[in-house]
Design an enzyme around this catalytic site. Structure first.
Site, PDB file in Angstrom:
ATOM      1  N   GLU A 325      32.658   0.256   4.133  1.00  0.00           N
ATOM      2  CA  GLU A 325      33.874  -0.236   4.789  1.00  0.00           C
ATOM      3  C   GLU A 325      35.160   0.339   4.198  1.00  0.00           C
ATOM      4  O   GLU A 325      36.206   0.296   4.816  1.00  0.00           O
ATOM      5  CB  GLU A 325      33.910  -1.772   4.756  1.00  0.00           C
ATOM      6  CG  GLU A 325      33.933  -2.402   3.381  1.00  0.00           C
ATOM      7  CD  GLU A 325      32.537  -2.510   2.773  1.00  0.00           C
ATOM      8  OE1 GLU A 325      32.460  -2.807   1.581  1.00  0.00           O
ATOM      9  OE2 GLU A 325      31.553  -2.268   3.496  1.00  0.00           O
ATOM     10  N   ASP A 367      55.007  36.453   6.049  1.00  0.00           N
ATOM     11  CA  ASP A 367      56.002  37.455   6.381  1.00  0.00           C
ATOM     12  C   ASP A 367      56.696  37.850   5.077  1.00  0.00           C
ATOM     13  O   ASP A 367      56.611  37.134   4.077  1.00  0.00           O
ATOM     14  CB  ASP A 367      56.998  36.856   7.380  1.00  0.00           C
ATOM     15  CG  ASP A 367      58.056  37.851   7.810  1.00  0.00           C
ATOM     16  OD1 ASP A 367      57.726  39.035   7.951  1.00  0.00           O
ATOM     17  OD2 ASP A 367      59.204  37.437   7.995  1.00  0.00           O
ATOM     18  N   ASP A 635      59.450  32.665   8.913  1.00  0.00           N
ATOM     19  CA  ASP A 635      60.698  31.976   9.250  1.00  0.00           C
ATOM     20  C   ASP A 635      61.399  32.564  10.467  1.00  0.00           C
ATOM     21  O   ASP A 635      62.482  32.131  10.828  1.00  0.00           O
ATOM     22  CB  ASP A 635      61.662  31.996   8.056  1.00  0.00           C
ATOM     23  CG  ASP A 635      62.155  33.410   7.737  1.00  0.00           C
ATOM     24  OD1 ASP A 635      61.541  34.382   8.218  1.00  0.00           O
ATOM     25  OD2 ASP A 635      63.157  33.529   7.004  1.00  0.00           O
ATOM     26  N   ASP A 639      57.304  35.315  13.968  1.00  0.00           N
ATOM     27  CA  ASP A 639      56.218  34.668  13.217  1.00  0.00           C
ATOM     28  C   ASP A 639      55.615  33.490  13.973  1.00  0.00           C
ATOM     29  O   ASP A 639      54.563  32.985  13.579  1.00  0.00           O
ATOM     30  CB  ASP A 639      56.738  34.161  11.862  1.00  0.00           C
ATOM     31  CG  ASP A 639      57.312  35.274  11.005  1.00  0.00           C
ATOM     32  OD1 ASP A 639      56.694  36.357  10.978  1.00  0.00           O
ATOM     33  OD2 ASP A 639      58.371  35.073  10.384  1.00  0.00           O
ATOM     34  N   ASN A 703      19.476   2.373  -2.597  1.00  0.00           N
ATOM     35  CA  ASN A 703      19.280   0.943  -2.361  1.00  0.00           C
ATOM     36  C   ASN A 703      18.157   0.676  -1.356  1.00  0.00           C
ATOM     37  O   ASN A 703      17.501  -0.364  -1.398  1.00  0.00           O
ATOM     38  CB  ASN A 703      20.579   0.314  -1.847  1.00  0.00           C
ATOM     39  CG  ASN A 703      21.608   0.175  -2.953  1.00  0.00           C
ATOM     40  OD1 ASN A 703      21.266   0.215  -4.128  1.00  0.00           O
ATOM     41  ND2 ASN A 703      22.874   0.020  -2.575  1.00  0.00           N
ATOM     42  N   ASN A 728      29.086  -6.573  -3.529  1.00  0.00           N
ATOM     43  CA  ASN A 728      29.782  -5.533  -2.756  1.00  0.00           C
ATOM     44  C   ASN A 728      31.298  -5.697  -2.792  1.00  0.00           C
ATOM     45  O   ASN A 728      32.031  -4.707  -2.783  1.00  0.00           O
ATOM     46  CB  ASN A 728      29.288  -5.538  -1.309  1.00  0.00           C
ATOM     47  CG  ASN A 728      27.994  -4.773  -1.152  1.00  0.00           C
ATOM     48  OD1 ASN A 728      27.977  -3.545  -1.184  1.00  0.00           O
ATOM     49  ND2 ASN A 728      26.897  -5.491  -1.029  1.00  0.00           N
ATOM     50  N   ASP A 732      33.710  -2.787  -4.041  1.00  0.00           N
ATOM     51  CA  ASP A 732      34.777  -2.286  -3.174  1.00  0.00           C
ATOM     52  C   ASP A 732      36.130  -2.291  -3.886  1.00  0.00           C
ATOM     53  O   ASP A 732      36.925  -1.348  -3.759  1.00  0.00           O
ATOM     54  CB  ASP A 732      34.879  -3.125  -1.892  1.00  0.00           C
ATOM     55  CG  ASP A 732      33.787  -2.780  -0.894  1.00  0.00           C
ATOM     56  OD1 ASP A 732      33.131  -1.746  -1.086  1.00  0.00           O
ATOM     57  OD2 ASP A 732      33.589  -3.549   0.066  1.00  0.00           O
TER      58      ASP A 732
END
Length: 906
Positions: A325, A367, A635, A639, A703, A728, A732
């Protein structure tokens, strides 16, 4: 009622758009003078009161941001993802089983609360990070101004007279009826009717998809038809001037423009990047994995234990445990953290995913002028063909630069500044401009016709040496006109190349007497000219260019220079900044190559000179086809196409409008070392995201074996559903700090691309490692620790003794699972030995330490009693430490083997 309101709103918008379309079609059929009268304007432009009146009547020149996300929508969106949907579904199921279907005195909200807390933490953190990133980007974006030139009247403060000037104003200040001036590189500020044009070519690809520029004219059309986009005397908001110059009158603004009418389509979300696709694919793999696993766990426990309700609740808890999650939060926080970090260095990240693409970049094309060289070009020499200082060359150069109305580049500005210092700027009073032929990237030159006080008209042309020689028939030598012989041609080319090799950019200058009576000039007039001399400019590299290129090379990014300039000056500049200048590929050579040949050459060469804009884009596209992640920094208008073709477009604040619009990232400071920072941030983003994905995927895979083994062989559930949820929740919370974790320098040194296959390999190799020690813990608890506390083996105990036996088992596996699951964060975050060769960030170390401490203490607290846990004997902890040490040793060994076999861990 709502439906009727929507229909009325749609009808009103349709009517408004049709009215705007009629205005455009009518404007196309009328001449410029009539239009000025219609909008109560003149060649002198609007005054301040006129502007306000027009804005009041016709609206502001801004598009309504239909995709602007409200704070509420952003907040809700932070909670909408596959994982939180699964968790909320599980919470609803738990609410029914633990509360609704239970007696009031037996109702237990604990599971529901824990799941909601998980979802809340993930959603809130994601919302906060995205909001921080958005606010930082918004503040910086406001610093980037897109402007245009409008003719406006003003009252002179000293004389009180009303005067007219061409004024640079923000695009949002433009109003219907305004007279605007357009030049190469400009974005069209609104929908306009061209009333004067000189070789005007406009790219409408943003609206129509046409790749070729369209020439626009000023003449009125007798039959404009029904589609404004097909008319050659109208130009539209969002398109841009490729070459030429023009004056135009604004017909529609803001939402009334063609762009405004289709804005919703143009604001469609960009296709997902490989990074997004990879994260999404892993997300669904983990969800499918959970959907397959949970029914198996339910059936095994249901049949072996006989208590289907407990089996269902256990399977439910396993589903929560297998749901990653925190993944959306980790991804969002990583990207947002990168954007916020870059914002502190005054870098605008227009698209969050550009951060990750920046990290994946292994080729940066740039460039030369204005990017690796300084923004200020200096006029060093003005010479005749014999190499002597020549005031006439300077005079003609000044007249050409001063009177041109197209895009004044750095060289034009340096000529004007030099002339001002030499007190030549009063020259313009002795001449008046007659006409001009604007610059474009095909001809690579521009011309201005001026008339002196005697009525003589002279065409003055400046441009690249080769192009100037191609249109010259004579030379000015010592004040005398002589034919341009092959010998003189070679002399001029040799002199120019000599200046190039000293790092100077060279323009040629030519003149020709012309008769413009009753006609305008055209490109055909640029022939039979007299070459008069050179203008030589010094274009030194930025101070930071050499260090930035070296730093990028150190981080596995190869720098390639793509320039329209000539090869000699390009080689000189590239040598100065440390680029390999032995091999140069020219635009003329590329033009002759097919795609297969070019694909080989682009990887061999680092310097490409004398390129057209189309060739720049072709090189970038070819590099991407070759498997590179390509950035392009530029620039100029030439380009823009290459920036759009690249994975990451980078521009500077001083770039032309179209270049800034095409960029994903804009540098507000000119220090190129920021590029290195961008690469590092991108790779940190990838590293910390992949850490969570791999540790979650491998832990879930491990697991699976642990739970299946326990379900099959134990006479009771290995852990209570509520205990799994608490486990859990603690894990988390420990993961929250992953986006702020340190990343090994070794990892940052190489570009990283998404590799879904590596995740599968990692799961198969590392996942079962934890299962080995889960199973040894089962054996230890069932055969030694639990009998030690309960007073005998399971089968010999009374029901009360078995309850204590289960409580000890649940508590022991809870603590061992928490230690191993939390420490796996430190094991997987680096291929090195954790804590010794590579240390986690302070935030991650603190949260994981607190998580382990909290989980170990819980069994001895009131909360532990509520969770049906009990005290663990002292004898348990030496075994726990031994198990964890053995687990870390085995994990380190598996990591080493994995790295040797596959080359990398993450």
């Amino acid at each position: 009622m709502a439906s009727k309101a929507t229909q009325e709103k749609t009808a009103a918008l349709t009517h408004k758009r049709e009215r705007a379309k009629k205005h455009l079609l009518k404007a196309a059929s009328r001449d410029g003078g009539t239009l000025l009268i219609q909008y109560d304007n003149s060649a002198a432009g609007y005054g301040a009161d006129d502007v306000e009146e027009s804005r009041y009547e016709h609206g502001v020149n801004m598009l309504t941001k239909r995709d602007e996300v409200s704070m509420f929508s952003r907040f809700v969106g932070a909670f909408i993802n596959p994982f939180t949907i699964v968790l909320m579904a599980l919470a609803v199921v738990s609410l029914f089983t633990d509360v609704v279907l239970e007696k009031p005195e037996d109702a237990d909200y604990t599971a529901v609360i824990i799941i909601v807390v998980m979802v809340t933490i993930s959603g809130f953190l994601r919302f906060i990070q995205e909001l921080r990133s958005s606010n930082a980007a918004k503040r910086l974006t406001e610093m980037v101004k897109t402007t245009t030139f409008a003719v406006r009247k003003f009252k002179d403060a000293e004389s009180g007279e009303t005067r007219s000037e061409v004024k640079e104003v923000p695009m949002s200040d433009i109003v219907v009826g305004d007279v605007v001036r357009l030049a190469a590189g400009d974005m069209i500020p609104a929908d306009v009717r061209i009333i004067e044009a000189k070789d005007l070519f406009i790219s409408q690809s943003a609206l129509t998809g046409e790749s070729e520029p369209i020439e626009k004219f000023a003449r009125a059309l007798n039959d404009p038809g029904s589609n404004p986009l097909e008319l050659n005397n109208l130009a539209f908001m969002g398109t841009n001037v490729i070459s030429g110059s023009a004056s135009a009158i604004v017909i529609t603004v803001g939402d009334d423009t063609v762009l405004g009418s289709i804005a919703e389509q143009l604001q469609a979300k960009a296709p997902p990047t490989s990074f997004e696709k990879g994260v999404n694919s892993v997300s669904w793999v983990l969800i499918r994995f959970m959907l397959v696993m949970v029914p198996i766990v339910l059936l095994i426990n249901g049949f072996t234990k006989g208590d289907w309700l407990q089996a269902f609740l256990f399977a439910l808890s396993v589903a929560v445990g297998l749901t990653p999650e925190m993944l959306p939060m980790i991804v969002s926080a990583n990207l947002a953290k990168g954007a916020v970090s870059m914002s502190r260095k005054r870098v605008i990240v227009k698209n969050l995913n550009s951060i990750q693409n920046f990290g994946a970049m292994d080729v940066l094309c740039t460039d030369k002028t204005g990017t690796i060289t300084q923004d200020k070009v200096i006029l060093e020499l003005h010479l005749d063909i014999d190499g002597n200082d020549c005031p006439e060359v300077l005079r003609r150069g000044f007249l050409n630069s001063h009177y041109q109305t197209g895009l004044k580049n750095l060289m034009d500005l340096s000529i004007i500044e030099y002339a001002r210092n030499a007190q030549l700027t009063e020259l313009w009073e002795d001449y008046k401009k007659v006409d001009e032929i604007p610059f474009d990237f095909i001809r690579r030159r521009m011309s201005v016709a001026v008339e002196d006080k005697s009525g003589q008209v002279e065409l003055i042309t400046k441009g690249a040496i080769e192009e100037m020689l191609a249109i010259s028939a004579n030379v000015d030598q010592g004040g005398e006109t002589a034919p341009l012989s092959n010998e003189l041609r070679e002399k001029i080319i040799k002199a120019s190349r000599g200046l190039n090799e000293k790092g100077m950019r060279v323009l040629g200058l030519a003149r020709k007497a012309v008769d413009t009576a009753g006609r305008g000039l055209s490109v055909a007039d640029e022939s039979g000219m007299t070459f008069v001399g050179y203008l030589a400019f010094l274009d030194p590299p930025k101070d930071s260019a050499g260090a930035a290129i070296k730093a990028l090379n150190d981080f596995g990014v190869r720098v390639k220079v793509l320039t329209g300039d000539n090869d000699a000056v390009t080689v000189t500049v590239c040598k100065t900044v440390g680029l390999d200048s032995k091999h140069v590929l020219l635009g003329s050579q590329i033009e002759e190559m097919d795609d297969e040949t070019l694909a080989k050459e682009v990887d061999k060469n680092d310097i490409f000179a004398k390129l057209s804009p189309k060739q720049k884009a072709r090189i970038v596209s070819t590099l991407r086809v070759n498997g590179h992640t390509v950035g392009f920094m530029g620039d100029g208008i030439n380009d823009a196409a290459a920036m759009k073709a690249a994975d990451v477009g980078i521009s500077v604040d001083t770039a032309v409008d179209i270049a800034k619009e095409s960029a994903n990232i804009i540098l507000l400071e000119k220090d190129l070392m920021v590029l290195e920072e961008g690469v590092i941030e991108g790779r940190k983003t990838y590293a910390n995201t992949i850490k969570y994905i791999k540790m979650t995927a491998s832990a879930n895979f491990g697991n699976m074996f642990s739970v299946l083994a326990a379900s099959a062989f134990l006479p009771f559930l290995p852990m209570l559903p509520i205990q799994i949820l608490v486990l859990n929740l603690i894990y988390d919370i420990s993961c929250i700090a992953i986006p702020w974790d340190n990343v090994d320098l070794d990892f940052l040194k190489k570009p990283r691309k998404w590799d879904a296959a590596s995740i599968g390999r990692f799961m198969l190799w590392i996942g079962p490692t934890s299962s080995v020690f889960d199973i040894t813990t089962y054996v230890l608890m069932f055969c030694y620790i639990c009998p030690l506390v309960a007073g005998g083996p399971w089968s010999a105990l009374s029901p009360e003794g078995q309850v204590l036996f289960m409580a000890v088992f649940h508590t022991g596996w809870f603590v061992e699972s928490l230690w191993s699951q939390t420490l796996v964060i430190h094991m997987i975050r680096t291929p090195k030995i954790p804590f010794i060769q590579s240390r986690a960030s302070g935030q991650l170390a603190l949260l994981t330490t607190l998580g382990i401490a909290a989980g170990t203490i819980i069994p001895y607290t009131w909360l532990g009693r509520q969770l049906n846990m009990t005290h663990l004997p002292f004898a348990y902890f030496p075994w726990l430490i031994g198990t964890i040490v053995a687990y870390m040793a085995l994990a380190t060994a598996m990591k080493t083997i994995f790295v040797r076999r596959y080359g990398e861990l993450l």
